[in-house]
Design a protein around this motif. Sequence first.
Motif, mmCIF file in Angstrom:
data_model
loop_
_atom_site.group_PDB
_atom_site.id
_atom_site.type_symbol
_atom_site.label_atom_id
_atom_site.label_comp_id
_atom_site.label_asym_id
_atom_site.label_seq_id
_atom_site.Cartn_x
_atom_site.Cartn_y
_atom_site.Cartn_z
ATOM 1 N N HIS A 64 0.806 -1.218 0.000
ATOM 2 C CA HIS A 64 0.000 0.000 0.000
ATOM 3 C C HIS A 64 0.842 1.273 0.000
ATOM 4 N N GLN A 65 2.016 1.194 0.581
ATOM 5 C CA GLN A 65 2.930 2.339 0.541
ATOM 6 C C GLN A 65 3.198 2.741 -0.917
ATOM 7 N N HIS A 66 3.425 1.748 -1.754
ATOM 8 C CA HIS A 66 3.724 2.024 -3.163
ATOM 9 C C HIS A 66 2.464 2.303 -3.982
ATOM 10 N N MET A 74 -2.753 5.611 1.044
ATOM 11 C CA MET A 74 -3.160 4.360 1.699
ATOM 12 C C MET A 74 -2.098 3.958 2.721
ATOM 13 N N HIS A 75 -1.981 4.753 3.770
ATOM 14 C CA HIS A 75 -0.917 4.532 4.748
ATOM 15 C C HIS A 75 -1.446 4.026 6.083
ATOM 16 N N ASP A 76 -2.652 3.471 6.081
ATOM 17 C CA ASP A 76 -3.258 2.997 7.323
ATOM 18 C C ASP A 76 -2.435 1.908 8.007
ATOM 19 N N TRP A 77 -1.668 1.150 7.221
ATOM 20 C CA TRP A 77 -0.912 0.026 7.791
ATOM 21 C C TRP A 77 0.554 0.400 8.049
ATOM 22 N N CYS A 78 0.930 1.606 7.661
ATOM 23 C CA CYS A 78 2.345 1.998 7.743
ATOM 24 C C CYS A 78 2.792 2.266 9.180
ATOM 25 N N ASP A 79 4.072 2.099 9.376
ATOM 26 C CA ASP A 79 4.717 2.416 10.648
ATOM 27 C C ASP A 79 5.161 3.881 10.580
ATOM 28 N N CYS A 82 8.765 4.882 9.851
ATOM 29 C CA CYS A 82 9.365 4.685 8.519
ATOM 30 C C CYS A 82 8.635 5.459 7.417
ATOM 31 N N CYS A 83 7.356 5.702 7.599
ATOM 32 C CA CYS A 83 6.539 6.278 6.527
ATOM 33 C C CYS A 83 6.670 7.802 6.490
ATOM 34 N N LYS A 84 7.177 8.292 5.388
ATOM 35 C CA LYS A 84 7.368 9.742 5.242
ATOM 36 C C LYS A 84 6.029 10.484 5.162
HETATM 37 ZN ZN LIG Z 1 3.157 4.951 4.382
#
Ligand SMILES: [Zn+2]
Length: 136
Positions: A64-66, A74-79, A82-84
């Motif tokens: 989802h990041q990509h 779609m960054h709901d699952w990102c940490d 790490c996620c800019k």
């Molecule tokens: Zn993200």
Amino acid sequence: MFNRIVKAKKESKGVVLSDGKRFNGKSRFTDSLAIKFKIHFAKAICDSKHDLKGLYKRSLAIFHQHYSTNKQPMHDWCDGRCCKYIQATTTGEEYNHNSRSIIPRVCLDLVRPVFDELCCVNNLIRGCEWRLAQRQ
Ligand SMILES: [Zn+2]
């Protein structure tokens, strides 16, 4: 992960996608991105040895990041470490997804089944059990 993506790549060889272009090539899905996905997936597994929910979340975050765009983040699952995108929005800044290399969604749609299959909870459990069995 890498082998499955390579398989998807082979199966799409010669296929013209809905945007009129092919799966791989310049500004498309490259082998280096497949390697990047493999490394991130392996890291997620290593970092989430005793946290299946965390492994599931991190595995989905890779895709989802990509898959995120300015119109549809779609960054709901990102940490957040790490996620800019999360880091920018936390400080009130605007994040531009176009500032990184964008892989067209039509290409990512071809590797989505790889993530759907490998990152479902049952397969993650099986993968962890297999890894534990290899160590004994
Ligand atoms: Zn993200």
